[in-house]
Design an enzyme around this catalytic site. Sequence first.
Site, short mmCIF file in Angstrom:
data_model
loop_
_atom_site.label_atom_id
_atom_site.label_comp_id
_atom_site.label_asym_id
_atom_site.label_seq_id
_atom_site.Cartn_x
_atom_site.Cartn_y
_atom_site.Cartn_z
N ASN A 8 0.78 -1.26 0.08
CA ASN A 8 -0.16 0.18 -0.04
C ASN A 8 0.91 1.04 -0.10
OD1 ASN A 8 -1.60 1.98 0.77
ND2 ASN A 8 -1.98 1.69 2.62
N TRP A 9 1.11 1.89 -1.04
CA TRP A 9 1.86 2.97 -1.37
C TRP A 9 1.35 4.35 -0.62
CZ3 TRP A 9 3.84 2.59 -7.03
CH2 TRP A 9 4.79 1.46 -7.01
N LYS A 10 0.17 4.42 -0.20
CA LYS A 10 -0.53 5.46 0.40
C LYS A 10 -0.23 6.63 -0.74
CE LYS A 10 0.10 3.47 4.86
NZ LYS A 10 -0.13 3.51 6.18
N HIS A 92 -9.64 1.37 5.08
CA HIS A 92 -8.16 1.27 5.58
C HIS A 92 -8.22 2.34 7.05
CE1 HIS A 92 -3.88 2.74 6.29
NE2 HIS A 92 -3.51 1.42 5.88
N GLU A 94 -6.36 4.70 8.04
CA GLU A 94 -6.08 6.04 7.70
C GLU A 94 -7.50 6.66 7.25
OE1 GLU A 94 -2.63 5.67 5.44
OE2 GLU A 94 -1.83 5.20 7.43
N GLU A 162 -5.12 -4.88 10.88
CA GLU A 162 -3.91 -3.95 10.85
C GLU A 162 -4.30 -3.31 12.27
OE1 GLU A 162 -2.19 -2.75 7.14
OE2 GLU A 162 -3.80 -1.72 7.17
N GLY A 168 2.72 2.23 10.84
CA GLY A 168 3.87 3.29 10.45
C GLY A 168 4.57 3.68 11.99
N SER A 202 3.64 -2.13 10.40
CA SER A 202 4.92 -2.24 10.40
C SER A 202 5.72 -3.72 10.17
CB SER A 202 5.54 -2.01 11.86
OG SER A 202 5.21 -0.22 12.05
N GLY A 223 2.94 -1.18 4.27
CA GLY A 223 2.93 0.28 3.94
C GLY A 223 4.55 0.80 3.64
N GLY A 224 5.23 1.43 4.56
CA GLY A 224 6.40 1.99 4.44
C GLY A 224 7.24 1.08 3.66
P1 PGA Z 1 3.03 0.51 7.70
O1 PGA Z 1 1.58 0.51 7.11
O2 PGA Z 1 3.66 -1.19 7.00
O3 PGA Z 1 3.96 1.34 7.20
O4 PGA Z 1 2.83 0.09 9.03
C1 PGA Z 1 0.69 -0.60 7.12
C2 PGA Z 1 -0.72 0.10 6.34
O5 PGA Z 1 -1.04 0.99 6.67
O6 PGA Z 1 -1.28 -0.66 5.31
#
Ligand code: PGA
Length: 251
Positions: A8-10, A92, A94, A162, A168, A202, A223-224
Amino acid sequence: MGKVVAGNWKMHHGPVAAAAFFSRFKPRFAPDSVEILFFPPDLSLAASMETAAVPAGFGVQNIHSAKEGAFTGETSAEMARGAGARFALIGHSERRHVFGEGDAEVSAKAGAAVRAGLIPVVCVGELLGERRAGHLEQVLRRQVGAIVEAVAAASRFMVAYEPVWAIGTGETATPGDAAEAHAIVRSALGELASAPILYGGSVKPGNARSLMSAPDVDGVLVGGASLDPDVFGRIVEAGAAAESVNPVREP
Ligand code: PGA
């Protein structure tokens, strides 16, 4: 059945950066051992699909629940499908906690995705305060319960567990934490219990294999660590090496 490794590149990687990513993304894994998914920003979807050299599925990070209308800045499930997306992240954390989406909106979006022929990847997970108060099971059952009807007719769908406190932050659930939460999600899914359940929060090359070897963990949503082709490639390789333990899907 292979693990799912999703990135997930956000709001990272515009079209030029997306093409640069795929010019370097060359993980070593046996074909069929891992299903790779990418969720780039909408504006980078075409560049990503055009430049990806490994087999991968592509999806969008969010959709609106309406087909079309006066919703400036939004994208419908039909439009995403028309642009080539096959998957959609729904709910998600966010979206839930930064943009205020509640269970009803998440459910409406899941239904819209299914009607448009997209495969929903519905995200659920508890806040730290909810976990500390002992409400993990209650929160997950509520969030999963809100979408089961909406996705019942889907030819395929997935859940991503999640924990919000792990996204993050560098804090990761242990494989045991993940297995416990995934078992709750699986039980809350009822007749849909064979859906893959991904862990997110993470995930890194160093913890990906042990997380994906935990019972009921069918893959990861990253994500990251999905932004760098070499780092994400190592997570794909971890998925190929993980032990498959899924009592429902592989009795
Ligand atoms: P993260 O994000 O790996 O940076 O913790 C995961 C996500 O939000 O899907």
